[in-house]
Each structure stands twice: as structure tokens, then as C-alpha cells.
Scaffold this active site. Structure first.
Site: not given
Length: 604
Positions: A459, A509
Site C-alpha cells: 500500500h 486508515n
């Protein structure tokens, strides 16, 4: 002198020339310094001459350092120190226009101080509590004159942090609020008016985030170093959450969270058990020499290795050789990732569903490289060589010989699964297959292939050329050498890898979006304005952007999708997306990209 309690906010306010500060710890001493430097006569009060002498010594050291750095003259230093007197009895506050108590976070201690002050100070004097966790209303109600009691919450270090939260209860006089607001402005601070609820604005958002980080560490989802590095590098924060908890004090954090939970009953505010365990063991952070980390000495900021410090990567199994990389996608993220690999010397195949899209993505990279040359970050020859290493392609058959395939297509699980099924067919045996998903299950992509052991999450953060963080996500099926390969590749492209497991939100996140969601709830409940919340988090929390600035940049639709994934994964009512966010998305107000989100934006 006219009483500030009887004046309206529009009336001329008294200057509050004499201020008493009760409690000369780090915060009280810092407040004393900024008041004296702003021309106020200050009486510092604490129990015992040893404590007052320590505060005076700290003031002398701090102001001497300011002279050395050219921030004040020797004459100004002398005047500042001359304006400070100390005492060990509350009676020394008799002539003060304002008393600021910065005593320990205890109702009993603070109420006793306020009760005693009621019988000492003049009727027009204002009493301010520096609490960041306790109810100002409850403290005021116990006073003989609740209308003159308010909250004045400075942030540590008080000399440097610009935010001051001015907290009023339903009992507080508008004149008292106006007087301390003017004082804060005169001190060069940014006052934000807030109502009385635990944590107020900044800590109300900050401590929920810190609590979740502590719970994430306690669950052994990621190491303390990786959690902290992820939030520093992924969000641009000055400190990671666990290091910040050590700075604040684990015991202080638990006190704030207990007060927040008592008011909200939100499980996200229920203190993580590790906070209690550390606190009861006396491992309260820097001040004790040990908390989440171990320090060189009590009060030191130097972190020293301990039994939990990760071993070097040499202990890992060796990764696979990576010479060529395939990047699937043609959007901003795909282009950025392709640029990162090419700039680091890898041969890159940039594949899209059509040659026109692939070539447009390569052109976008060319423009980015030109900007880098213009800014002196690379030479024209380096830019040319980088672009020559990128080959645009139509379709994914061009990935037949790549050693690493990185998908950066739409954040849609069905789309990603179809792509991984294709990569499984076209990529050679032994190639590592990576997904850049930010919230979807990596194992679902892996199961779409016949080689789930070769699939890993990688990511990147946007913009990929600038952001240093990569979350490396291994599933229960990922092989050790595939995982090691991605970590080695991150080192080769000068990125910082952090390891995490395959669950919604990963590290960044999972911690960032509940914080953003709670900010939306504050506005939804009319507790504070967009501007005040953004200001509070930038000035009080050191965030590079306020939550509403960030939401509009990320996109409200993207944010809502991530929050729904988190809520679905963890089934916690506190993670349910705020209705206001859902309403804005339904109305097409998606942020900067549509010209309107929480704020109006010029169309691009």
C-alpha cells in the site's frame, strides 16, 4: 476597576495585568513564562519551596536559551524574570485579576483550590482551570461564583504551541470569556471558543486516536515502531501515537479517556487495558523512563533499545530477485508508482486496458519528471533515463516476464479479483503479485489466483513519488520469501516499509478515518465549527491539515467507503459513518473534485 463579569463581549475589556498560576509543573511554568514575556505580573504558586525553586530555575534556563537563539534580548530576559514572583500559599493570589490553576487532573484537588480561592480573590477576578479532561461545569458549580469560572486549556509546550481552548460552561459570564480571549490574543495565541465536554476539541479527537493506537499495539497487530512510523510518514504527524502517549503520560491519557468515556459511552473512548497495566506498573512514559518505549533516564527523550526493539532485517529469509516491475493501471497512483520504480533503476511495464491510456499515464510521468528537473531534484539526463525505463503496454500479457506485478486499479474488489486471476495466468512462476488496496482484503485477491503464497499487499500513499511510507500487508497465506521480497524492494526504492496483517484499514486508515469521522460528528452535533476544529488540530495536534481540509482532499465518497469497510469489519457502533458525511455524499458534495464538500472550492 470595572468587573469583566458584568461586561458584554463588545465592551472594552480589562487587561488582566496580574495573573496567578497555581501549579508550577511543566505546563504551569510554561504558562508563567509566556505571561511574563507578554508584560504581565505573574505570581507562581505551588506547595513547597523546592517546587517553586525548580520552576524559577526552569524559567531562567528557558529564557537564557531564548536569548542565545536571538528570540529575546538580555534586557527583555531580565524584565521577564523580574515580573515573576513565587509563593507557597494561595493567599498570594489575593490581588490577581486572573488565576489559572494547573493542578493535577483530580476533581478533589481542583475543587479544593477553587473553593479556597473564592475566599481569597477579589469579586471581579476570573478563575480559570487548565483541565483537559474534567468537566468545567462541575468545577464551576462547586464554586461560590460559578459565573467567573471557565476553562483555559493551553497545549504543551505552552511557549511554542499556539492553540488555547477557551471553555465556557452554561454558567460562565460572557465578559469573562471575552477577557481571557483577549488575553490569549495578546499572548500571541490562537484562541478557540468551545463548550464543556471532556477533551474539548483537540484532545477530544486526539485521545480517541491515541487509544485506538494503544489497542492496536496491545492486539499485536503491528509493532510500536511500525505504528508510529506509519502515522508519521503516512499522515505527516510530528510524532507517532505511542511516542506521544509516552510524552503526555500514560496515566494522564487514561484519566482523559475515562472522562471521555463517562460522557460518551463510546467504546472507542474506553481506555485500552494496556494503559491501565502500564500505569499501575509505574510505566507512565518519559517522566518515568519507561512507557511504551524505554528511555535513557526518567524525563529523558532519548529512546534506548529494549527487549521489544525489532531485530535487523538480516534475520528475515532472503527475498526473490526483482529486476523488472509491471504496474497495472493508468491513474494517478499507478503513474506515481511506475515513476518511483523507474527512478530507482527498475525496468517498468506500465499496462492499461488501452494503449492510449497507458501512453497518457507515461506522459503524466514525463511531466512529473520535468517538474523534478525544474526544482533541482534530478538532472535532465536522469529524467530522460527514467522515462526510457518505462514501457507503456496495452493489456497485461506484457507482464509475462516481470518479477513483480503491482496492481493500482479501481478500489473495487470484483475488479481487483478479476485482475489477479489474469495476472495468475500471464505472470511467470515465482513472480510476486502485489495489490495497492487501502482497505480491501488482500487475501480475497490472493484466493483469485492459484498461487496465494505469492500475493502480498503493498500500500503506497499518494503522491507515491513524495510519500515515504509503504504498508506491507501479508495474509495468512503469504510466504516468508514473498514478504521479504517486498521489504527488500521498498529499501531499493527508498521507501519505509511497515508490516501489518490483512485487516480493514491496515495501520494508517484504521487510525485516521475514525478520527475524521469523529470530527464530522462534532460538527453534526454543533459542538464546534469546521474552522475551529481544523485550527485546533493544526495548532494543538501538529497536524499538517485539519480534518475537514483533509476530507475534502481525499474525497468524501472515498472517506465514506473506507469508514463503511471499517464499520463492517469491526462491528463497533462508534465506527458507523456520521450521517452528515453520508448526506453530503448523497448530495454529490464529494470535496475538491466536485467543487464542494465541507467547504466550497474552485472547480479545477
Amino acid at each position: 476597576m470595572a468587573s469583566p463579569l458584568s461586561e458584554t463581549p463588545s465592551s472594552p475589556q480589562p487587561a488582566l495585568r496580574t495573573v496567578a498560576v497555581v501549579g508550577l509543573g511543566t505546563m504551569g511554568t510554561g504558562i508563567t513564562e509566556i505571561l511574563a514575556r507578554a508584560g504581565r505580573d505573574v505570581v507562581g504558586i505551588d506547595v513547597g519551596e523546592a517546587r517553586t525553586a525548580k520552576a524559577v530555575a526552569a524559567l531562567e534556563t528557558s529564557t537564557a536559551r531564548a536569548v542565545e537563539r536571538g528570540r529575546m534580548t538580555a534586557g527583555e530576559r531580565a524584565d521577564t524574570l523580574a515580573r515573576v514572583t513565587t509563593a507557597t500559599e494561595l493567599s498570594a493570589a489575593a490581588d490577581a485579576d486572573l488565576v489559572i490553576e494547573v493542578a493535577p487532573e483530580s476533581y478533589e484537588i481542583k475543587q479544593q483550590i477553587l473553593r479556597e480561592l473564592d475566599g481569597i480573590v477579589r469579586p471581579e477576578a476570573i478563575l480559570a482551570t487548565g483541565t483537559n479532561a474534567l468537566s468545567v461545569t462541575r468545577l464551576a458549580a462547586d464554586s461560590a461564583h460559578p459565573e467567573r469560572v471557565l476553562g483555559l486549556h493551553f497545549f504543551n509546550p505552552a511557549q511554542a504551541m499556539r492553540l488555547v481552548e477557551v471553555v465556557s460552561s452554561v454558567l460562565t459570564s460572557p465578559g469573562a470569556v471575552a477577557a481571557v480571549t483577549d488575553l490569549a490574543l495578546d499572548l500571541g495565541k490562537e484562541p478557540v471558543a468551545v463548550g464543556d465536554r471532556p477533551g474539548f476539541v483537540a484532545d477530544g479527537l486526539l485521545f480517541g486516536y491515541l487509544n485506538q493506537a494503544a489497542a492496536m499495539y496491545e492486539a499485536r497487530y503491528a509493532s510500536r515502531e511500525d505504528i508510529d512510523a506509519a502515522m508519521r510518514l503516512g499522515c505527516g504527524l510530528p510524532m507517532g501515537p505511542l511516542a506521544l502517549l509516552d510524552l503526555i503520560g500514560v496515566d494522564t491519557a487514561r484519566t482523559v479517556l475515562e472522562a471521555m468515556y463517562a460522557a460518551s459511552q463510546d467504546r472507542l473512548h474506553a481506555p485500552a487495558p494496556i494503559l491501565k497495566q502500564l500505569g499501575e506498573a509505574g510505566l507512565t512514559g518519559r517522566k518515568a523512563g519507561r512507557g511504551f518505549y524505554t528511555y535513557a533516564a526518567a524525563g529523558s527523550d532519548e529512546v534506548v533499545p529494549d527487549a521489544l526493539t525489532p531485530k535487523p532485517d538480516a534475520a528475515l529469509v532472503p527475498g526473490r530477485a526483482i529486476r523488472s516491475v509491471g504496474v497495472a493501471g493508468s491513474g494517478t497512483m499507478a503513474s506515481g508508482i511506475a515513476e518511483v520504480f523507474a527512478r530507482s533503476g527498475f525496468e517498468v511495464v506500465l499496462a492499461a486496458r488501452g494503449m492510449e491510456k497507458a501512453e497518457a499515464a507515461r506522459d503524466r510521468i514525463g511531466a512529473s519528471l520535468v517538474r523534478a528537473v525544474d526544482r533541482g531534484r534530478m538532472t535532465a539526463e536522469e529524467a530522460t533515463g527514467t522515462l526510457e525505463r518505462i514501457t507503456p503496454a496495452e493489456g497485461y500479457d506484457a507482464f509475462a516476464d516481470v518479477d513483480l506485478a503491482v496492481e493500482a486499479v479501481a478500489e473495487d474488489l470484483d475488479v481487483k479479483r478479476q485482475l489477479f486471476a489474469t495476472l495468475d495466468k500471464v505472470c511467470k512462476p515465482g513472480a510476486v503479485l502485489a495489490t495497492t488496496t487501502s482497505s480491501l482484503p488482500v487475501v480475497a485477491c490472493a484466493r483469485a489466483t492459484s498461487r496465494p503464497q505469492d500475493v502480498v499487499g503493498m500500500h503506497f500513499f499518494n503522491p507515491a513519488p513524495a510519500m515515504k511510507l509503504v504498508e506491507v500487508v501479508r495474509t495468512v497465506l503469504t510466504s516468508d520469501d514473498a514478504h521479504a521480497t517486498v521489504r527488500e524492494v521498498c529499501a531499493g526504492i527508498r521507501k519505509h516499509p511497515v508490516d501489518c496483517g490483512d485487516r480493514a484499514g491496515f495501520i494508517v486508515n484504521a487510525l485516521l478515518f475514525p478520527y475524521l469521522n469523529n470530527a464530522v460528528k462534532m460538527v453534526q452535533e454543533h459542538y464546534a465549527s469546521l474552522d475551529d476544529i481544523d485550527t485546533a488540530m493544526k495548532l494543538g495536534g501538529g497536524y499538517p491539515m485539519g480534518p475537514f481540509e483533509l476530507l475534502d482532499v481525499v474525497g468524501l465518497d472515498v472517506s465514506l467507503a473506507i469508514e463503511r469497510v471499517l464499520h463492517r469489519e469491526f462491528r463497533d457502533p462508534g465506527l458507523a459513518p456520521a450521517p452528515l458525511l453520508e448526506h453530503l455524499v448523497a448530495a454529490g458534495c464529494l470535496g475538491r473534485k466536485t467543487g464542494r464538500g465541507f467547504r466550497e472550492h474552485a472547480r479545477r
